[in-house]
Structures are given as C-alpha cells and as structure tokens.
Design a protein around this motif. Structure first.
Motif, short mmCIF file in Angstrom:
data_model
loop_
_atom_site.label_atom_id
_atom_site.label_comp_id
_atom_site.label_asym_id
_atom_site.label_seq_id
_atom_site.Cartn_x
_atom_site.Cartn_y
_atom_site.Cartn_z
N ASP A 125 0.85 -1.19 0.00
CA ASP A 125 0.00 0.00 0.00
C ASP A 125 0.89 1.24 0.00
O ASP A 125 1.86 1.30 0.74
CB ASP A 125 -0.86 0.05 1.28
CG ASP A 125 -1.87 -1.08 1.31
OD1 ASP A 125 -2.22 -1.57 0.21
OD2 ASP A 125 -2.29 -1.47 2.41
N GLN A 126 0.52 2.23 -0.80
CA GLN A 126 1.25 3.50 -0.79
C GLN A 126 0.61 4.41 0.25
O GLN A 126 -0.59 4.66 0.21
CB GLN A 126 1.21 4.14 -2.18
CG GLN A 126 1.74 3.25 -3.29
CD GLN A 126 3.22 2.92 -3.12
OE1 GLN A 126 4.06 3.79 -3.16
NE2 GLN A 126 3.52 1.63 -2.89
N GLU A 127 1.41 4.87 1.20
CA GLU A 127 0.92 5.74 2.27
C GLU A 127 1.44 7.15 2.04
O GLU A 127 2.53 7.32 1.51
CB GLU A 127 1.46 5.30 3.64
CG GLU A 127 1.28 3.84 3.94
CD GLU A 127 2.13 3.42 5.16
OE1 GLU A 127 2.61 4.31 5.89
OE2 GLU A 127 2.30 2.21 5.35
N GLU A 128 0.69 8.16 2.50
CA GLU A 128 1.24 9.51 2.48
C GLU A 128 2.03 9.74 3.77
O GLU A 128 1.56 9.42 4.86
CB GLU A 128 0.15 10.57 2.33
CG GLU A 128 0.78 11.97 2.29
CD GLU A 128 -0.16 13.04 1.74
OE1 GLU A 128 -1.17 13.31 2.39
OE2 GLU A 128 0.15 13.59 0.66
N ARG A 129 3.22 10.26 3.62
CA ARG A 129 4.08 10.56 4.78
C ARG A 129 4.60 11.98 4.63
O ARG A 129 5.41 12.25 3.75
CB ARG A 129 5.27 9.60 4.81
CG ARG A 129 4.85 8.13 4.92
CD ARG A 129 5.10 7.70 6.31
NE ARG A 129 4.71 6.33 6.58
CZ ARG A 129 5.44 5.50 7.31
NH1 ARG A 129 6.62 5.88 7.75
NH2 ARG A 129 4.99 4.31 7.60
N ILE A 143 7.82 17.96 2.97
CA ILE A 143 7.47 17.27 1.73
C ILE A 143 6.42 16.18 1.98
O ILE A 143 6.63 15.30 2.82
CB ILE A 143 8.72 16.64 1.07
CG1 ILE A 143 9.78 17.74 0.86
CG2 ILE A 143 8.36 15.97 -0.25
CD1 ILE A 143 11.06 17.26 0.19
N PRO A 144 5.29 16.23 1.27
CA PRO A 144 4.29 15.17 1.39
C PRO A 144 4.61 14.01 0.45
O PRO A 144 4.22 14.00 -0.71
CB PRO A 144 2.97 15.87 1.00
CG PRO A 144 3.36 17.11 0.25
CD PRO A 144 4.84 17.34 0.40
N THR A 207 7.94 6.76 -3.57
CA THR A 207 7.72 6.60 -5.01
C THR A 207 6.94 7.78 -5.58
O THR A 207 6.69 7.83 -6.79
CB THR A 207 6.96 5.30 -5.30
OG1 THR A 207 5.71 5.34 -4.59
CG2 THR A 207 7.73 4.07 -4.84
N GLY A 208 6.52 8.70 -4.71
CA GLY A 208 5.75 9.85 -5.20
C GLY A 208 5.78 10.99 -4.22
O GLY A 208 6.30 10.85 -3.10
N LEU A 209 5.24 12.12 -4.64
CA LEU A 209 5.02 13.24 -3.72
C LEU A 209 3.84 14.06 -4.22
O LEU A 209 3.57 14.10 -5.42
CB LEU A 209 6.28 14.06 -3.50
CG LEU A 209 6.99 14.81 -4.62
CD1 LEU A 209 6.35 16.16 -4.90
CD2 LEU A 209 8.45 15.02 -4.23
N PRO A 221 12.62 6.31 -9.91
CA PRO A 221 11.24 6.06 -9.47
C PRO A 221 11.14 5.70 -7.99
O PRO A 221 10.05 5.64 -7.46
CB PRO A 221 10.84 4.84 -10.32
CG PRO A 221 12.13 4.08 -10.47
CD PRO A 221 13.22 5.11 -10.54
N VAL A 222 12.28 5.50 -7.32
CA VAL A 222 12.22 5.15 -5.89
C VAL A 222 13.44 5.68 -5.17
O VAL A 222 14.57 5.55 -5.65
CB VAL A 222 12.06 3.61 -5.70
CG1 VAL A 222 13.25 2.86 -6.26
CG2 VAL A 222 11.83 3.26 -4.23
#
Ligand SMILES: Nc1nc2c(c(=O)[nH]1)N[C@H]1C(S)=C(S)[C@@H](COP(=O)(O)O)O[C@H]1N2
Ligand SMILES: [Mo]
Length: 314
Positions: A125-129, A143-144, A207-209, A221-222
């Motif tokens: 699962d991708q979580e927002e941190r 940074i989100p 892997t994202g923001l 990508p990571v």
C-alpha cells in the motif's frame, strides 16, 4: 521569479574547486538583490497545514509546518549526478528514463530478489508521509511523500543474523547523467543505514510526492527518505539494496570524511566543520527557524542512539 538561494546556504561540495567557489559567490550576491525585491511576501507558500508526528494530530505553528510548494520541491534539488547547480537539476533530468526499473535486493538475506518497481508499488500500500527534510547545507522543506516503509521490503528478503547494515546504491549511467562525468566523485552514489535504523517506522521508500509519481529530480522512481538525518542520507534513484556486515562507506563520507559521517543525524548542537547547524532556512519562507534535535523526530528515533555520544554522531 527566479528561485531564491539563501546566502546562508553553503553548498556541500563548495570546497571542491575554485570555479565552483566563485560560482557560489555569484549566487549569493544575486540572491541578496532578489530577497530585497521580494519584500515581505512568502514565495511558493501553499495553504497546506499539516500535523506533525509529535503533535498527536494537533496543528502546530502554521509557518513552521506548512508543506513546501510542489514548485519549490521540484525545482530546487540536490542531485549531483545531473548537476551541482540546484536550479539546473530539473531541466537536466527531464528525459531521464525511469521505466522499466528494477531494484536488486540481496547480500546477507535468505531470499534475494530482483523486483520491478511497478510490482513493488502494487505489492505494498502506498501511504502519504509528510516529513520535514533538513539538508546539511542549512535549508529545509516539508514534503508530502507517497511510499511505503522500508521494513516491508526488508521483510520480503529475510535478512539473516549476520546482517548489520543496509547498503543502498543509486543508478550509474553516464549516458543519462552528465554529473557522473565529474571525475572528483566516486560514482555511483552510495548510502547506508544500521539495520535497526532501517527497520524504524519513519524510514520510507518514496515513489511519489503530492500524490503524483516522483519526478526524476526528486529521485524517481524510488528513493529513500530518512527524515531524522541530513538530506544526503536520503539516496535517490535506487537500483541496489544489500544487507551487509560492515558499515557501508557513504558517497559523502568518501568525498569529505572530515565533514560527513555515517550517522549524520540532524543535531542543532553539533556544528558542521564550516558552519553552524543551529538554524535553517525553510524554502519558500522568509527568515530562519531553529533546527530541532533529530529534525523533530526524537520521540520516534532517540532510542536508537541511547548510550552513543551524539557529538561523535555527525
Ligand atoms: N543519488 C543521489 N541522491 C541524493 C543526492 C544526490 O546528489 N544523489 N543528494 C542528496 C541531498 S544532499 C539532498 S539534500 C536530497 C535532496 O532531495 P530533493 O532534491 O528531493 O529535495 O537528496 C539526497 N539524495
Ligand atoms: Mo543535502
């Protein structure tokens, strides 16, 4: 408007050559004029106000914890594989190919493997941190991130009992990364964590923001995110992760051993040999903030360093 580089930001590699030193001096002179031109506005500030882990969900001081704008996060970057000029990285990395992308996880593990980053993304699962990021140069952002805890990947490969550290390696590709032709540095970029640090819940593979896949300039990508340590520990564009017995030698430790140690935990009381770490400039805001012990994450990570001399911890 051009990005403001604080006169108090000292580039990590400034001492490397006279040419770069002179260039740094020009940036400083230019930025003083820009700062004056900006008056009292808050360039790039967004309305996002975020709770911090230690606040238990209570919103703390808005100016201190406001998320940095997407624009600032994606145009002010340290990524020496592309350039030592923070404002040139986005342009120079625009066509960097990040798909397909494989990460090899091995070393002292029971189940080594090579994973397609897309498969890893689907598996966890991708979580927002939302984390503060404090660069050793004296600037910071909020940074989100999107990502998953590093420990989930480690559990998958099952480190064996002789594994003591995790060693990370960025991609080596001189055809795509002009900065890797710089003979001063030893490429690829390498970083490391002690195994218990790597298992701490804050340690994230991003892997994202802002809810979007990472752009090349942010380590697509990571990339690793270890928010209680200076930013250079958060290694970008990872292709290899190894469980090892010996403490890995990080890229910056190899380049300047007297300035950048293995632990590099954020500590306002321990100065860099060339500047104080007591305060920081939050990108997109005016003025300076006090730097917090472990970048504000002492409650989560302080116990990892019990009994260690934090002065030796640099
Ligand atoms: N491979 C690689 N990773 C890297 C760097 C780099 O030059 N190469 N710079 C580091 C430094 S010094 C910082 S402050 C952060 C910056 O991350 P950002 O550009 O996403 O804000 O990335 C870190 N990870
Ligand atoms: Mo940094």
């Amino acid at each position: 408007m051009k990005k403001i580089a604080s006169s108090e930001i000292t580039p990590e590699g400034e001492y490397l050559s006279r040419r770069r030193f002179i260039k740094g001096g020009l940036t400083v002179a230019g930025s003083a004029a820009l700062l004056a031109a900006c008056g009292g506005s808050l360039p790039g500030a967004t309305a996002t106000v975020i709770p911090t882990p230690e606040s238990n969900g209570t919103l703390l001081d808005e100016l201190t914890y406001r998320a940095t704008s997407f624009e600032d996060i994606t145009t002010f970057n340290n990524f020496y594989e592309f350039s030592t000029d923070k404002e040139a990285v986005a342009r120079l990395s625009k066509n960097f190919v990040t798909s397909p992308w494989q990460v090899t996880v091995g070393g002292l593990v029971n189940k080594p493997g090579t994973y397609d980053i897309e498969d890893i993304r689907k598996k966890f699962d991708q979580e927002e941190r939302i984390y503060r990021m404090r660069c050793v140069e004296g600037w910071s952002m909020v940074i989100p991130w999107m990502g998953f805890p590093l420990r989930k990947l480690l559990d998958l490969v099952e480190p064996n009992s002789s594994a003591k550290y995790v060693r990370f390696e960025s991609i080596l590709d001189t055809t795509q990364m002009p900065g890797q032709k710089d003979g001063f540095f030893e490429w690829p970029y390498v970083e490391g964590l002690r195994l218990d640090e790597a298992y701490n819940d804050l340690a994230t593979l991003a892997t994202g923001l802002y809810g979007k896949p990472l752009l090349p300039q942010n380590g697509a990508p990571v990339r690793l995110v270890v928010p209680w340590k200076y930013g250079f520990k958060s290694i970008k564009s990872i292709v290899k992760i190894d469980l090892v017995e010996e403490q890995p030698v990080s890229f910056w430790t190899k380049s300047a051993p007297n300035e950048y140690g293995f632990y590099s935990n954020v500590n306002p009381k321990v100065s860099h040999p060339r500047w104080s770490q007591a305060s920081e400039r939050r990108i997109g805001q005016m003025g300076r903030l006090d730097t917090l012990m472990f970048n504000g994450y002492e409650a989560q990570v302080g116990k990892l360093y019990e009994g260690m001399d934090l002065k030796e911890n640099y």
